[in-house]
Scaffold this motif. Structure first.
Motif, PDB file in Angstrom:
ATOM      1  N   ARG A 106       0.826  -1.213   0.000  1.00 23.23           N
ATOM      2  CA  ARG A 106       0.000   0.000   0.000  1.00 23.23           C
ATOM      3  C   ARG A 106       0.857   1.259   0.000  1.00 23.23           C
ATOM      4  N   LYS A 107       1.961   1.227   0.747  1.00 24.00           N
ATOM      5  CA  LYS A 107       2.840   2.402   0.779  1.00 24.00           C
ATOM      6  C   LYS A 107       3.484   2.621  -0.586  1.00 24.00           C
ATOM      7  N   ILE A 108       3.868   1.535  -1.257  1.00 23.89           N
ATOM      8  CA  ILE A 108       4.437   1.658  -2.602  1.00 23.89           C
ATOM      9  C   ILE A 108       3.395   2.233  -3.554  1.00 23.89           C
ATOM     10  N   ASN A 109       2.167   1.767  -3.443  1.00 23.90           N
ATOM     11  CA  ASN A 109       1.087   2.212  -4.319  1.00 23.90           C
ATOM     12  C   ASN A 109       0.846   3.715  -4.181  1.00 23.90           C
ATOM     13  N   PHE A 110       0.894   4.221  -2.965  1.00 24.12           N
ATOM     14  CA  PHE A 110       0.631   5.646  -2.746  1.00 24.12           C
ATOM     15  C   PHE A 110       1.840   6.507  -3.131  1.00 24.12           C
ATOM     16  N   LEU A 111       3.033   6.098  -2.695  1.00 21.00           N
ATOM     17  CA  LEU A 111       4.220   6.935  -2.868  1.00 21.00           C
ATOM     18  C   LEU A 111       4.844   6.807  -4.255  1.00 21.00           C
ATOM     19  N   LYS A 112       4.658   5.661  -4.893  1.00 16.27           N
ATOM     20  CA  LYS A 112       5.159   5.419  -6.248  1.00 16.27           C
ATOM     21  C   LYS A 112       6.629   5.826  -6.419  1.00 16.27           C
ATOM     22  N   PRO A 113       7.526   5.242  -5.628  1.00 14.78           N
ATOM     23  CA  PRO A 113       8.950   5.553  -5.777  1.00 14.78           C
ATOM     24  C   PRO A 113       9.496   4.997  -7.090  1.00 14.78           C
ATOM     25  N   LYS A 114      10.645   5.474  -7.494  1.00 19.23           N
ATOM     26  CA  LYS A 114      11.262   4.949  -8.718  1.00 19.23           C
ATOM     27  C   LYS A 114      11.682   3.492  -8.544  1.00 19.23           C
ATOM     28  N   PHE A 115      12.063   3.122  -7.308  1.00 17.22           N
ATOM     29  CA  PHE A 115      12.430   1.725  -7.061  1.00 17.22           C
ATOM     30  C   PHE A 115      12.026   1.337  -5.650  1.00 17.22           C
ATOM     31  N   PHE A 116      11.976   0.033  -5.405  1.00 17.97           N
ATOM     32  CA  PHE A 116      11.796  -0.474  -4.044  1.00 17.97           C
ATOM     33  C   PHE A 116      12.575  -1.767  -3.892  1.00 17.97           C
ATOM     34  N   LEU A 117      12.897  -2.089  -2.655  1.00 18.87           N
ATOM     35  CA  LEU A 117      13.516  -3.376  -2.318  1.00 18.87           C
ATOM     36  C   LEU A 117      12.770  -3.959  -1.129  1.00 18.87           C
ATOM     37  N   PHE A 118      12.340  -5.206  -1.282  1.00 13.15           N
ATOM     38  CA  PHE A 118      11.587  -5.933  -0.262  1.00 13.15           C
ATOM     39  C   PHE A 118      12.386  -7.176   0.117  1.00 13.15           C
ATOM     40  N   LEU A 135       3.619 -14.509  -1.633  1.00 10.80           N
ATOM     41  CA  LEU A 135       4.664 -14.101  -2.571  1.00 10.80           C
ATOM     42  C   LEU A 135       4.130 -13.881  -3.986  1.00 10.80           C
ATOM     43  N   GLU A 136       3.446 -14.873  -4.532  1.00 11.65           N
ATOM     44  CA  GLU A 136       2.984 -14.739  -5.915  1.00 11.65           C
ATOM     45  C   GLU A 136       1.973 -13.606  -6.091  1.00 11.65           C
ATOM     46  N   PRO A 137       0.984 -13.454  -5.175  1.00 13.97           N
ATOM     47  CA  PRO A 137       0.084 -12.290  -5.293  1.00 13.97           C
ATOM     48  C   PRO A 137       0.821 -10.958  -5.148  1.00 13.97           C
ATOM     49  N   LEU A 138       1.814 -10.940  -4.283  1.00 11.39           N
ATOM     50  CA  LEU A 138       2.585  -9.711  -4.081  1.00 11.39           C
ATOM     51  C   LEU A 138       3.329  -9.318  -5.354  1.00 11.39           C
ATOM     52  N   LEU A 139       3.985 -10.294  -5.983  1.00 18.62           N
ATOM     53  CA  LEU A 139       4.708 -10.020  -7.225  1.00 18.62           C
ATOM     54  C   LEU A 139       3.751  -9.514  -8.308  1.00 18.62           C
ATOM     55  N   GLU A 140       2.590 -10.146  -8.396  1.00 17.76           N
ATOM     56  CA  GLU A 140       1.615  -9.764  -9.414  1.00 17.76           C
ATOM     57  C   GLU A 140       1.088  -8.349  -9.179  1.00 17.76           C
ATOM     58  N   GLN A 141       0.840  -8.019  -7.931  1.00 20.03           N
ATOM     59  CA  GLN A 141       0.289  -6.686  -7.642  1.00 20.03           C
ATOM     60  C   GLN A 141       1.327  -5.591  -7.830  1.00 20.03           C
ATOM     61  N   PHE A 142       2.599  -5.901  -7.549  1.00 26.75           N
ATOM     62  CA  PHE A 142       3.651  -4.923  -7.841  1.00 26.75           C
ATOM     63  C   PHE A 142       3.663  -4.621  -9.343  1.00 26.75           C
ATOM     64  N   LYS A 143       3.508  -5.654 -10.148  1.00 25.52           N
ATOM     65  CA  LYS A 143       3.487  -5.467 -11.608  1.00 25.52           C
ATOM     66  C   LYS A 143       2.290  -4.628 -12.021  1.00 25.52           C
ATOM     67  N   GLU A 144       1.142  -4.879 -11.401  1.00 25.28           N
ATOM     68  CA  GLU A 144      -0.066  -4.119 -11.724  1.00 25.28           C
ATOM     69  C   GLU A 144       0.078  -2.643 -11.364  1.00 25.28           C
ATOM     70  N   LEU A 145       0.950  -2.344 -10.401  1.00 27.53           N
ATOM     71  CA  LEU A 145       1.199  -0.950 -10.023  1.00 27.53           C
ATOM     72  C   LEU A 145       2.138  -0.240 -10.999  1.00 27.53           C
ATOM     73  N   GLY A 146       2.648  -0.991 -11.998  1.00 26.22           N
ATOM     74  CA  GLY A 146       3.498  -0.370 -13.003  1.00 26.22           C
ATOM     75  C   GLY A 146       4.988  -0.573 -12.776  1.00 26.22           C
ATOM     76  N   TYR A 147       5.339  -1.640 -12.069  1.00 19.75           N
ATOM     77  CA  TYR A 147       6.751  -1.912 -11.789  1.00 19.75           C
ATOM     78  C   TYR A 147       7.252  -3.136 -12.553  1.00 19.75           C
ATOM     79  N   GLU A 148       8.486  -3.029 -13.021  1.00 19.57           N
ATOM     80  CA  GLU A 148       9.204  -4.202 -13.520  1.00 19.57           C
ATOM     81  C   GLU A 148       9.812  -4.862 -12.289  1.00 19.57           C
ATOM     82  N   VAL A 149       9.477  -6.121 -12.073  1.00 20.20           N
ATOM     83  CA  VAL A 149       9.792  -6.763 -10.798  1.00 20.20           C
ATOM     84  C   VAL A 149      10.802  -7.891 -10.990  1.00 20.20           C
ATOM     85  N   TYR A 150      11.760  -7.942 -10.077  1.00 26.66           N
ATOM     86  CA  TYR A 150      12.802  -8.966 -10.092  1.00 26.66           C
ATOM     87  C   TYR A 150      12.775  -9.692  -8.745  1.00 26.66           C
TER      88      TYR A 150
END
Length: 372
Positions: A106-118, A135-150
């Motif tokens: 939720r914090k990533i969704n609101f703040l929309k930083p250029k990068f994050f590390l979890f 894990l899998e839902p988290l990865l998917e939702q990060f992608k839906e927020l507009g992030y390329e996820v590794y």
């Protein structure tokens, strides 16, 4: 270039300082446990002259994201106990602490930083329940927020740290950043290169020996056929050096087991004695787990535990901090050297993106001048 970072679930700051030492500026953080935040603040003040940037007794779920400063990136490892294999119940995202992964989202969704590390425990991936429900839902939702996820599980041992510690890491960049790098044929995010490949398996490690067995250590080191830097001895073998450092303290021995447990016997739940010429099991002091010094009838000291976590010797805890809290902070932290390696790779992406933007701006300015 320097990039700003906000730190969630800051702990004692091992993850934070890995970034601070490689061109990032941690400008805000929050930590629920007062002693953890105090240690983080104290070291920030002594190292960088930053004053009280980590909020103490802070419950991140009660923080309005509008009150978190806008930063280039957000880093953090939500509490892992609800995903841990050591937790008999292991409720995962149904637990009070497990739910905090969604607050990070939720914090990533609101703040929309250029990068994050979890960061979190390996069982977030290895345990099917946690993998499918968290894990899998988290990865998917990060992608839906507009992030390329590794995503990757990294073991500290592979990076020259003498400790067997596997952790889940997720790194995300705004998709536009990675797309820009690809369009310009520049390397996107790349995980740090491991120094060793499956060192636990490829090398023949010494077996358990009786406590007190005398070894000609200099000769032994000359003849070993595996990397010395992966041994406990490489970081805690010099007692004279350690004695000159802060926090070289431990609990007073109280049991016959301090004399009876063989060197290298780490299979038991508690009272594990490290072998001086093997790597350490995961540094984890809590829930009655006790790690013994290889050759002395005592527990490891705080400084020895810090070194096994690859924390630099300039880092220290305040003298009045309770010993139990010191050990807990060491156990909960991210291995500093691995944090530093990840920060270097993240910074390279940001630098490359910034350079491309600068080049495009310069070209546009030149074109405008030409037209005029």
């Amino acid at each position: 270039m320097t990039y700003t970072v906000a730190s969630l679930f800051s702990g004692a700051g091992f993850l934070d300082f890995g970034f601070s030492e490689t061109g990032f500026d941690v400008v805000w953080g929050i930590e629920l446990v007062a002693q953890f935040a105090s240690a983080n603040n104290d070291n920030h003040q002594r190292r960088y002259n930053h004053n009280q940037i980590i909020i103490q007794n802070g419950d991140i779920t009660e923080v309005n994201p509008q009150d978190i400063p806008r930063t280039t990136g957000i880093i953090g490892g939500p509490p892992c106990q609800d995903f841990s294999i050591g937790n008999a119940n292991s409720p995962g995202v149904d637990g009070d602490r497990g739910k905090l992964v969604w607050d990070f989202l939720r914090k990533i969704n609101f703040l929309k930083p250029k990068f994050f590390l979890f960061e979190n425990v390996e069982s977030l991936y290895k345990t099917r329940k946690h993998r499918t429900e968290a894990l899998e839902p988290l990865l998917e939702q990060f992608k839906e927020l507009g992030y390329e996820v590794y995503f990757r599980v990294l073991n500290t041992l592979d990076f020259g740290i003498p400790q067997d510690r596997s952790r889940v890491f997720i790194v995300g960049f705004k998709k536009e950043i990675i797309d820009t790098l690809k369009d310009n044929e520049i390397q996107e995010f790349k995980w740090p290169d491991p120094i060793y490949t499956i060192p636990k398996s490829v090398y023949e490690w010494p077996s358990t020996i009786d406590f007190g067995t005398e070894i000609n250590e200099e000769e032994y080191i000359r003849n070993i056929d595996y990397p010395y830097e992966l041994t406990v001895h490489s970081v805690i073998g010099n007692e004279e050096e350690l004695s000159s450092l802060p926090n070289h303290i431990s609990f007073r021995p109280y049991s016959a087991r301090f004399h009876n447990v063989p060197e290298g016997d780490v299979k038991r739940k508690s009272f594990k004695r490290l072998h001086r010429f093997r790597f350490s099991p995961t540094v984890a002091y809590g829930n009655n787990e006790v790690h013994l010094h290889p050759t002395l009838p005592r527990r490891l000291t705080v400084r020895e535990a810090l070194r096994l976590q690859s924390v630099p010797d300039w880092y220290s805890f305040e003298k009045e901090t309770p010993l139990g809290k010191m050990f807990k902070m060491v156990s909960n932290g991210v291995a500093y050297k691995l944090s530093e390696l990840l920060a270097i790779q993240i910074k390279e992406v940001l630098d490359n993106y910034s350079n491309i933007q600068d080049t495009q701006i310069n070209k546009a300015n030149k074109a405008t001048l030409t037209v005029k």
